[in-house]
Each structure stands twice: as C-alpha cells, then as structure tokens.
Scaffold this motif. Sequence first.
Motif, PDB file in Angstrom:
ATOM      1  N   ARG A 129       0.856  -1.205   0.000  1.00 38.83           N
ATOM      2  CA  ARG A 129       0.000   0.000   0.000  1.00 38.83           C
ATOM      3  C   ARG A 129       0.889   1.252   0.000  1.00 38.83           C
ATOM      4  NH1 ARG A 129      -3.478  -1.756   5.079  1.00 38.83           N
ATOM      5  NH2 ARG A 129      -1.391  -2.295   5.799  1.00 38.83           N
ATOM      6  N   VAL A 130       0.667   2.101  -0.983  1.00 34.00           N
ATOM      7  CA  VAL A 130       1.531   3.278  -1.134  1.00 34.00           C
ATOM      8  C   VAL A 130       0.688   4.554  -1.023  1.00 34.00           C
ATOM      9  CG1 VAL A 130       3.246   4.419  -2.604  1.00 34.00           C
ATOM     10  CG2 VAL A 130       2.965   1.940  -2.749  1.00 34.00           C
ATOM     11  N   VAL A 131       1.177   5.497  -0.213  1.00 35.28           N
ATOM     12  CA  VAL A 131       0.504   6.790  -0.087  1.00 35.28           C
ATOM     13  C   VAL A 131       1.446   7.865  -0.626  1.00 35.28           C
ATOM     14  CG1 VAL A 131      -0.514   8.484   1.500  1.00 35.28           C
ATOM     15  CG2 VAL A 131      -0.712   6.031   1.999  1.00 35.28           C
ATOM     16  N   LEU A 159      -4.435   2.465   7.773  1.00 35.55           N
ATOM     17  CA  LEU A 159      -3.281   1.945   7.021  1.00 35.55           C
ATOM     18  C   LEU A 159      -2.043   1.866   7.922  1.00 35.55           C
ATOM     19  CD1 LEU A 159      -4.253   1.788   4.081  1.00 35.55           C
ATOM     20  CD2 LEU A 159      -2.598   3.537   3.497  1.00 35.55           C
ATOM     21  N   VAL A 160      -1.830   2.935   8.661  1.00 38.99           N
ATOM     22  CA  VAL A 160      -0.649   3.003   9.520  1.00 38.99           C
ATOM     23  C   VAL A 160      -0.764   1.958  10.628  1.00 38.99           C
ATOM     24  CG1 VAL A 160       0.733   4.495  11.020  1.00 38.99           C
ATOM     25  CG2 VAL A 160      -0.405   5.468   8.996  1.00 38.99           C
ATOM     26  N   TRP A 198       4.082   2.004   2.270  1.00 42.53           N
ATOM     27  CA  TRP A 198       5.184   2.891   1.896  1.00 42.53           C
ATOM     28  C   TRP A 198       4.608   4.294   1.759  1.00 42.53           C
ATOM     29  CZ3 TRP A 198       7.401  -0.260  -2.868  1.00 42.53           C
ATOM     30  CH2 TRP A 198       7.916  -1.490  -2.405  1.00 42.53           C
ATOM     31  N   ILE A 199       5.238   5.246   2.420  1.00 39.28           N
ATOM     32  CA  ILE A 199       4.808   6.638   2.274  1.00 39.28           C
ATOM     33  C   ILE A 199       5.866   7.339   1.427  1.00 39.28           C
ATOM     34  CG2 ILE A 199       4.307   8.790   3.502  1.00 39.28           C
ATOM     35  CD1 ILE A 199       3.409   6.858   5.846  1.00 39.28           C
ATOM     36  N   LYS A 240       8.076   4.157  13.310  1.00 42.25           N
ATOM     37  CA  LYS A 240       7.924   3.282  14.481  1.00 42.25           C
ATOM     38  C   LYS A 240       6.702   2.367  14.325  1.00 42.25           C
ATOM     39  CE  LYS A 240       8.180   3.554  19.446  1.00 42.25           C
ATOM     40  NZ  LYS A 240       7.471   4.242  20.490  1.00 42.25           N
ATOM     41  N   ALA A 241       5.687   2.887  13.652  1.00 40.42           N
ATOM     42  CA  ALA A 241       4.460   2.100  13.443  1.00 40.42           C
ATOM     43  C   ALA A 241       4.641   1.055  12.331  1.00 40.42           C
ATOM     44  CB  ALA A 241       3.305   3.034  13.108  1.00 40.42           C
ATOM     45  N   GLY A 242       5.788   1.080  11.663  1.00 37.76           N
ATOM     46  CA  GLY A 242       6.055   0.051  10.649  1.00 37.76           C
ATOM     47  C   GLY A 242       5.965   0.545   9.220  1.00 37.76           C
ATOM     48  N   CYS A 243       5.662   1.842   9.023  1.00 41.35           N
ATOM     49  CA  CYS A 243       5.604   2.375   7.657  1.00 41.35           C
ATOM     50  C   CYS A 243       7.025   2.624   7.159  1.00 41.35           C
ATOM     51  CB  CYS A 243       4.867   3.708   7.617  1.00 41.35           C
ATOM     52  SG  CYS A 243       3.174   3.588   8.148  1.00 41.35           S
ATOM     53  N   ARG A 244       7.164   2.560   5.865  1.00 45.11           N
ATOM     54  CA  ARG A 244       8.464   2.871   5.266  1.00 45.11           C
ATOM     55  C   ARG A 244       8.357   4.229   4.604  1.00 45.11           C
ATOM     56  NH1 ARG A 244      11.244  -0.798   0.683  1.00 45.11           N
ATOM     57  NH2 ARG A 244      13.033   0.569   0.391  1.00 45.11           N
TER      58      ARG A 244
END
Length: 388
Positions: free
Chosen positions: A230-232, A245-246, A255-256, A275-279
């Motif tokens: 999932r990409v934002v 999502l986060v 991925w942001i 920290k929440a696991g998003c890249r």
Amino acid sequence: MTLQGSERDDFDLQMMALALRAARLGLGTTAPNPSVGAVIANEATGEVISTGTTAPGGRPHAEPLAIEAAGEAARGKTIYVTLEPCSHVGRTRPCVEAVLKAGLSRVVIAQEDPDPRVSGRGVRMLREAGVIVRKSVLHDEARWLTRGHIVRVTERRPFIQLKLALSNEDTVPLAVDGKPNFATSETSRAHGHMLRARADAILIGAGTLRDDDPDLRCRLPGLEGRSPVRVVLAGSSLPDPARKLVRTATETPVWIMTTASTIIQDQARADALTKAGCRLMVIGGVGGEPWLPSLCEALVAEGITRLLVEGGPTLWRSFAKSGLVDEVVVFRAGRAAMLQETAGTVDDINQEIPEALRSLLPGLTLQMWDRRVSGPDEMITLRHDKPA
Ligand SMILES: NC(=O)c1ccc[n+]([C@@H]2O[C@H](COP(=O)([O-])OP(=O)(O)OC[C@H]3O[C@@H](n4cnc5c(N)ncnc54)[C@H](OP(=O)(O)O)[C@@H]3O)[C@@H](O)[C@H]2O)c1
C-alpha cells in the motif's frame, strides 16, 4: 499423425491461449519478474501434458515447472511460452537449458523478451541447438499481459492501471463524514478487489487517506494473501499516524512516498510513522509536489511492475496529465440496464467513451477495450496504448 498448415496454426493458437490463461493466474505475485505461462502439448494427439505459471516471488520460472510436471513425456513435444525463455544464468539455471535437457523439439513463443540479458538470445540458442522455434503467436495479448515487465525494462516505470468509481450521473462520489461513499455495488467492489490481487502495489493520495481512511487490502475470500503493497503519495504534510493503514502497517506493508522537505518539516511525525512500521521513501518533487516520474522510478527500483491507482480525482488527473497511464477501469453505478438497452447484448462493445472522463483524465487518448455488466453497474476498460 502430425498437424500441418492451418490445423497446426489453430492448435498453436489454442495452446498459447491456455498459456496466457496460466500467466494471468500469477499477475501480482511474481514481481520483480513477469508472470509467464507455459504449456507442454502433444501435437499428434492434441493432448495437453502439463502447464506451468511463474511461482510466487518470480521463481521457479514457468518452463521448468511445466517440464518437471511433464517428466519424460516432454521428450519430442512442443512447449508454448508467453515470453521468450531466459538464456542467462541468474539465481537459477537458464530456461533454455531446461528446454534442451527435456528434449522438447519445438518451442512456440508469444513475444521476445526486451530484457537485454535475453532479447533474442533465447531464440537463437534454441535454434542453434536444432529446436524449431515459432514466434509471435498471440503476440499483442501477451504483450499487454506482460506490459509491467516490458515498461519496467524500456521506460523504468510500472504498468499503471487507474480505477475509478462513478455515480449514476458520472460524478465522483466523495466521502461523507469521513467515510467512503460506495456508490457502486458489492459485485463491482469484488471486481475492484480482484484488480488489487493482480497488482504489486496500490496507490492513493493524501486526500483519499484523509477522507476515506481506507484499508486497501484484498478482501476476496481465499485471496487475502494477495494484498499489494500500500503506497501513499503525500505532498504538503505527512499522514496522520492514527489512520487504519498506519495501524496495520506491520501486517501488510505501507510505503509513504514524499519529498525530503516534507519529512524535514515534521521529523516527529516521520519517526512515529516509521515506528508504526511504515516505510518513508524520499522521491523528487517539482514546485513542492512529489513528481510522478520520480515515484515511478522509486517503485521500479523496489521491483514493482504493476501499479493500481485507486485515487482520488486529484491523483487521476496528475497521472493523466503526465501520460503515465496504461489502462483505466471505470465502474458506473446503476448503469447495467442502460448498457443492455443501448448495446443489445453485453458482448457488443459500445465504443462511446463517457464524457466525464475527458475532465477527469485530461489529455489522454483512450480506446474502449471492454464493456460489460457488473451486477447493477457497468464496468468499462479503456486502454491508453502507446508503443512500448
Ligand atoms: N470514486 C472513486 O473512485 C474515489 C476513489 C478514491 C477517492 N475518492 C474520493 O476522493 C476524495 C479525495 O480526493 P482527492 O483528489 O483529494 O484525493 P487524492 O487524489 O487521493 O489525494 C490528492 C492529494 O495527494 C497529494 N499529492 C501528492 N503528490 C501529488 C501529485 N503528484 N499529484 C496529485 N496529488 C498529489 C496532495 O495532497 P497533499 O499535498 O496534502 O499531500 C493531493 O491533494 C475523497 O472524498 C474520496 O472519497 C473517490
């Protein structure tokens, strides 16, 4: 008995259609490799001996899988492959070697591979070893199915598919009170989830994240494991860490993608998202806004070959204006009855493109590709076909 002339041509077409069906099964699971289909058949008896589809993760390739399933029965038979067999040593032995070792006497391929490590070499090696090779059977269909791989190699971008849901009046249903407005039916939403299963990554803009708080995973029974990355795409600010999502980023990757200045502006939020696991991934920007060619380059560098853009309208327009669109899938709520009235049967392709798409997708020259009912709605597929 050996087939000759047009009988053999017909058989080749049938077998290649089967190989394409096998390839379609793997879409969205094989990145960074293309999903390829292979069929081994006995032309003398018309028997299909085995089939193969590139395995999840891209290895093993389709040819060795079909050869392994056929065993000794492959000797002297024909293999149908949707993409030229590879000739280079990568993490596995080349497929050309497997074809020769299995004693296959004829190879029918739909298209040559534009990958410079293969490009025509696979065909040459087979011919030099005495194998009969026929090329370009169902070439155009195969080229579209493999387009993610082709444009990755030739244009450094993924295959880009836009998905739009429109109301009965062809307007864009917008979120109400922070909740998405589902104008289309359950059936259309299931079709939409199938598009997710066939994508390597799904993209939304910061607006849809803020207004809809979507989950973006594939929720079709049995295909839950086929959710894309999932990409934002965020421009002026980083997403709120409270978004769904986060909160699920450790289960399915998020991925942001944003510019360096947006991250510097709010380092505390960037840290919370990480920290929440998003890249968090930095891409280039123009006038403070993330630049789509830079987004494409970053996706390709991560091995993404098929991108589904789910919205919203600001993002659709950006992709259209950049010409970065291959296919558009439009769901039009409550339009099925009208389709049947105007087109006579659902199989008749009505060439008229909805007027609303001109303003939603400025600058694109689209061709109607498919038009069908989707429960009470209409589902149309348009292609923006440029040579690739
Ligand atoms: N009917 C449908 O199929 C559908 C699908 C999705 C959404 N929607 C609806 O659409 C509405 C949201 O619309 P929207 O247009 O604001 O959503 P969007 O297209 O998802 O988000 C647009 C935002 O993305 C950010 N962005 C970053 N780089 C960009 C770039 N290069 N090009 C374009 N945008 C970029 C910008 O926000 P920042 O600068 O603030 O980061 C921009 O305002 C919601 O009401 C939602 O319900 C409808």
